[in-house]
Design a protein around this motif. Structure first.
Motif, PDB file in Angstrom:
ATOM      1  N   ASP A 120      13.469  10.186  26.506  1.00 15.11           N
ATOM      2  CA  ASP A 120      14.000  11.471  25.617  1.00 15.11           C
ATOM      3  C   ASP A 120      14.210  12.593  26.635  1.00 15.11           C
ATOM      4  O   ASP A 120      15.142  13.412  26.398  1.00 15.11           O
ATOM      5  CB  ASP A 120      12.948  11.895  24.834  1.00 15.11           C
ATOM      6  N   ASP A 121      13.547  12.860  27.737  1.00 15.75           N
ATOM      7  CA  ASP A 121      13.693  13.794  28.654  1.00 15.75           C
ATOM      8  C   ASP A 121      14.577  13.559  29.823  1.00 15.75           C
ATOM      9  O   ASP A 121      14.599  14.447  30.895  1.00 15.75           O
ATOM     10  CB  ASP A 121      12.332  14.343  29.173  1.00 15.75           C
ATOM     11  N   GLY A 122      14.984  12.196  29.870  1.00 21.24           N
ATOM     12  CA  GLY A 122      15.794  11.902  30.992  1.00 21.24           C
ATOM     13  C   GLY A 122      15.122  11.710  32.281  1.00 21.24           C
ATOM     14  O   GLY A 122      15.536  12.309  33.481  1.00 21.24           O
ATOM     15  N   LEU A 123      13.660  11.509  32.199  1.00 17.29           N
ATOM     16  CA  LEU A 123      13.122  11.536  33.531  1.00 17.29           C
ATOM     17  C   LEU A 123      12.364  10.209  33.504  1.00 17.29           C
ATOM     18  O   LEU A 123      12.222   9.216  32.485  1.00 17.29           O
ATOM     19  CB  LEU A 123      11.750  12.471  33.442  1.00 17.29           C
ATOM     20  N   SER A 124      11.942   9.673  34.616  1.00 17.57           N
ATOM     21  CA  SER A 124      11.200   8.543  35.090  1.00 17.57           C
ATOM     22  C   SER A 124       9.816   8.885  34.501  1.00 17.57           C
ATOM     23  O   SER A 124       9.283   9.965  34.314  1.00 17.57           O
ATOM     24  CB  SER A 124      10.990   7.958  36.348  1.00 17.57           C
ATOM     25  N   MET A 125       8.962   7.868  34.007  1.00 19.16           N
ATOM     26  CA  MET A 125       7.461   8.044  33.686  1.00 19.16           C
ATOM     27  C   MET A 125       6.877   8.490  34.986  1.00 19.16           C
ATOM     28  O   MET A 125       5.915   9.708  34.718  1.00 19.16           O
ATOM     29  CB  MET A 125       6.957   6.704  33.355  1.00 19.16           C
TER      30      MET A 125
END
Length: 72
Positions: free
Chosen positions: A53-58
């Motif tokens: 959702d945030d456009g990041l990797s974990m």
């Protein structure tokens, strides 16, 4: 007349994330250490969804949270 709904499916979000390209693994500015955590499957799933959702990797999301918590 067709109505456009302003939301994206999880698949659309995942496709957008992949289209951005893999995160950069350039030489870090300082040595890194590997950390392994055992978490409940439900928490892992929620973390993965939040990252997409945030456009990041974990990894990026967890590092961001740890830095915020430690004010580093």
């Amino acid at each position: 007349m067709s109505k456009t709904i302003g939301f994206r499916t999880p698949q659309d979000q995942a496709d957008a994330f992949v289209a951005k390209g893999k995160e950069s693994f350039d030489e870090p500015s300082e040595p890194v250490k590997r950390m392994t955590l055992d978490v409940p499957a439900s928490l892992h799933k929620a973390l993965k969804r939040k990252a997409v959702d945030d456009g990041l990797s974990m990894r990026e999301l967890v590092i961001q949270w740890v830095r915020e918590k430690l004010n580093a």
